[in-house]
Design a protein around this motif. Structure first.
Motif, mmCIF file in Angstrom:
data_model
loop_
_atom_site.group_PDB
_atom_site.id
_atom_site.type_symbol
_atom_site.label_atom_id
_atom_site.label_comp_id
_atom_site.label_asym_id
_atom_site.label_seq_id
_atom_site.Cartn_x
_atom_site.Cartn_y
_atom_site.Cartn_z
ATOM 1 N N ARG A 74 0.685 -1.173 -0.101
ATOM 2 C CA ARG A 74 -0.197 -0.012 0.149
ATOM 3 C C ARG A 74 0.993 1.198 0.032
ATOM 4 N N VAL A 75 0.498 2.182 -0.965
ATOM 5 C CA VAL A 75 1.391 3.367 -1.111
ATOM 6 C C VAL A 75 0.346 4.587 -0.669
ATOM 7 N N THR A 76 0.982 5.352 0.446
ATOM 8 C CA THR A 76 -0.129 6.460 0.927
ATOM 9 C C THR A 76 0.743 7.955 1.084
ATOM 10 N N GLY A 131 -2.149 7.781 -3.626
ATOM 11 C CA GLY A 131 -1.918 6.608 -3.080
ATOM 12 C C GLY A 131 -2.611 5.349 -3.867
ATOM 13 N N GLY A 132 -2.306 4.310 -3.277
ATOM 14 C CA GLY A 132 -3.186 3.162 -3.861
ATOM 15 C C GLY A 132 -2.442 1.774 -3.518
ATOM 16 N N GLU A 133 -2.529 0.834 -4.334
ATOM 17 C CA GLU A 133 -1.880 -0.527 -3.859
ATOM 18 C C GLU A 133 -0.915 -0.655 -5.430
ATOM 19 N N ILE A 134 0.066 -1.227 -4.979
ATOM 20 C CA ILE A 134 1.001 -1.664 -6.152
ATOM 21 C C ILE A 134 1.399 -3.081 -5.849
ATOM 22 N N ALA A 135 1.907 -3.536 -7.047
ATOM 23 C CA ALA A 135 2.406 -4.970 -6.880
ATOM 24 C C ALA A 135 3.507 -5.234 -8.053
ATOM 25 N N VAL A 136 4.460 -6.331 -7.704
ATOM 26 C CA VAL A 136 5.394 -6.601 -8.455
ATOM 27 C C VAL A 136 4.933 -7.131 -9.812
ATOM 28 N N GLY A 137 5.376 -6.555 -10.913
ATOM 29 C CA GLY A 137 4.665 -6.790 -12.263
ATOM 30 C C GLY A 137 3.697 -5.692 -12.779
ATOM 31 N N ASP A 138 3.547 -4.775 -11.924
ATOM 32 C CA ASP A 138 2.661 -3.728 -12.303
ATOM 33 C C ASP A 138 3.561 -2.649 -13.123
ATOM 34 N N GLU A 139 2.808 -2.234 -14.129
ATOM 35 C CA GLU A 139 3.285 -1.134 -15.284
ATOM 36 C C GLU A 139 3.614 0.098 -14.596
ATOM 37 N N ILE A 140 4.866 0.762 -15.113
ATOM 38 C CA ILE A 140 5.052 1.991 -14.344
ATOM 39 C C ILE A 140 5.590 2.789 -15.711
ATOM 40 N N ARG A 141 5.173 4.209 -15.714
ATOM 41 C CA ARG A 141 5.348 4.765 -17.031
ATOM 42 C C ARG A 141 5.304 6.350 -16.429
#
Length: 150
Positions: free
Chosen positions: A24-26, A137-147
């Motif tokens: 979780r990112v806040t 914020g929100g949820e992130i996970a390994v494999g998520d796209e970053i741009r």
């Protein structure tokens, strides 16, 4: 466009890094459970640190070692994206999380303790990574796209 190849956090200074699959990112905490993201002094420009997988690999080749990326003490390992080398660039991770680049992550003496010459190997061209502030914020996970957001 790239992807998140790794997520790590540490609960207090000098604590071992914990590799996790999602977080979780806040706005108040950065990566939940990472002490640095919750440090005071708003806006805190070093909430989340990112490093490029290719830059870490190049530094490892330069010093002749094979040390896990998390020992850089970065929060996010990024593959397939050149991280911006300037402040004020917004990065979107997955659907919700937005970070804004703030400062270069300067290599410290801890890197030299890992391998002789590592601090110098991480110095050119922001190879040591970038620090960012959380904008959304929100949820992130390994494999998520970053741009990079335009």
């Amino acid at each position: 466009m790239g992807r998140i190849a790794g997520i790590a956090r540490h609960q207090f200074p000098k604590a071992p890094m914990e590799i996790i699959e999602h977080a979780r990112v806040t706005l108040d905490e950065g990566i939940a459970g990472d002490f640095r993201g919750a440090m005071k002094g708003k806006p805190y420009k070093r909430q989340v640190s990112l490093i490029e997988a290719g830059d870490w690999a190049a530094a490892m080749t330069q010093v002749g070692h094979n040390i896990g990326w998390e020992q850089r003490r970065a929060n996010l390992l990024v593959e397939g994206l050149d991280l911006p080398q300037r402040a004020g660039v917004r990065l979107r991770i997955g659907a919700d999380v937005v970070l804004e680049t703030a400062v270069e992550t300067d290599p410290c003496e801890r890197m030299e303790a890992l391998a002789e010459g590592l601090r110098a190997a991480l110095t050119p061209d922001w190879r040591g990574g970038v620090c960012a502030m959380v904008i959304a914020g929100g949820e992130i996970a390994v494999g998520d796209e970053i741009r990079i957001e335009e």
